[in-house]
Design an enzyme around this catalytic site. Sequence first.
Site, PDB file in Angstrom:
ATOM      1  N   LYS A  83      52.284  47.299  35.013  1.00 43.74           N
ATOM      2  CA  LYS A  83      51.285  47.598  36.037  1.00 43.74           C
ATOM      3  C   LYS A  83      50.217  48.525  35.458  1.00 43.74           C
ATOM      4  O   LYS A  83      50.545  49.584  34.913  1.00 43.74           O
ATOM      5  CB  LYS A  83      51.929  48.279  37.253  1.00 43.74           C
ATOM      6  CG  LYS A  83      52.105  47.389  38.455  1.00 43.74           C
ATOM      7  CD  LYS A  83      52.525  48.216  39.657  1.00 43.74           C
ATOM      8  CE  LYS A  83      52.627  47.375  40.886  1.00 43.74           C
ATOM      9  NZ  LYS A  83      53.021  48.165  42.061  1.00 43.74           N
TER      10      LYS A  83
HETATM   11  O1  G3P Z   1      53.914  49.174  45.162  1.00 44.46           O
HETATM   12  C1  G3P Z   1      52.600  48.797  45.418  1.00 44.46           C
HETATM   13  C2  G3P Z   1      52.250  48.860  46.884  1.00 44.46           C
HETATM   14  O2  G3P Z   1      52.945  47.852  47.580  1.00 44.46           O
HETATM   15  C3  G3P Z   1      52.542  50.205  47.509  1.00 44.46           C
HETATM   16  O3  G3P Z   1      51.817  50.259  48.703  1.00 44.46           O
HETATM   17  O4  G3P Z   1      50.819  51.525  50.583  1.00 44.46           O
HETATM   18  O5  G3P Z   1      53.276  50.989  50.583  1.00 44.46           O
HETATM   19  O6  G3P Z   1      52.400  52.702  48.983  1.00 44.46           O
HETATM   20  P1  G3P Z   1      52.110  51.425  49.770  1.00 44.46           P
END
Ligand code: G3P
Length: 214
Positions: A83
Amino acid sequence: MKFFLDTANVAEIREAMSMGMVDGITTNPTLIAKEEREFREIIEDICAIVDGPISAEVIRTDADGMIQEARELAGIHENIVVKIPMLVDGLKAVRQLTAEGIKTNVTLIFSALQALMAAKAGATFVSPFVGRLDDLSQDGLVLVEQIVEIYSNYAFDTEIIVASVRNPLHVLDSALMGADIATIPFGVLKKLAAHPMTDKGLKAFLDDWDKAKK
Ligand code: G3P
């Protein structure tokens, strides 16, 4: 549509695997930090469980540093996808890593133009963060729709991982738009299977069955 699980928690992964609903895993520094375990150990454990793309994120933000970290991460297992944050230095790193055959997932994508640049750099995957846009009263799914259209217009091979998924409708609408993958928190994954009318109908079936046997 492929379902990735958005977690670094091995117990959640095992449970989701038992459902037969895990095509890959995405992690990020926050999800890793929550586990309070050594980063490499977590990734090695996940690679031993899941036979699919496993995203592990670099920490450095300079191109040379990202490239060095990416090579180390890619060396852990053939399923590792590195990533890379959507930065100019990230694009430089993605170009170099692509040339070396290392798969990349360009993350923290919040605009269609960022996704266009990531695809041009050769990214294997891009991760538009829909929930975090919704949190700002912007429609994150519009971003997904734009990326799907742009990638179709120019036949990019880059796959779209809908990320920052907050609820089943994010998965539904992304699937209707033709996004390749949704990376889903375990709690949301469990909700996808459930419907109150299913539970109500099953109870009625079983109650009627029991009554008939008396
Ligand atoms: O891991 C990447 C993404 O899905 C994280 O999004 O907003 O849940 O931290 P969030």
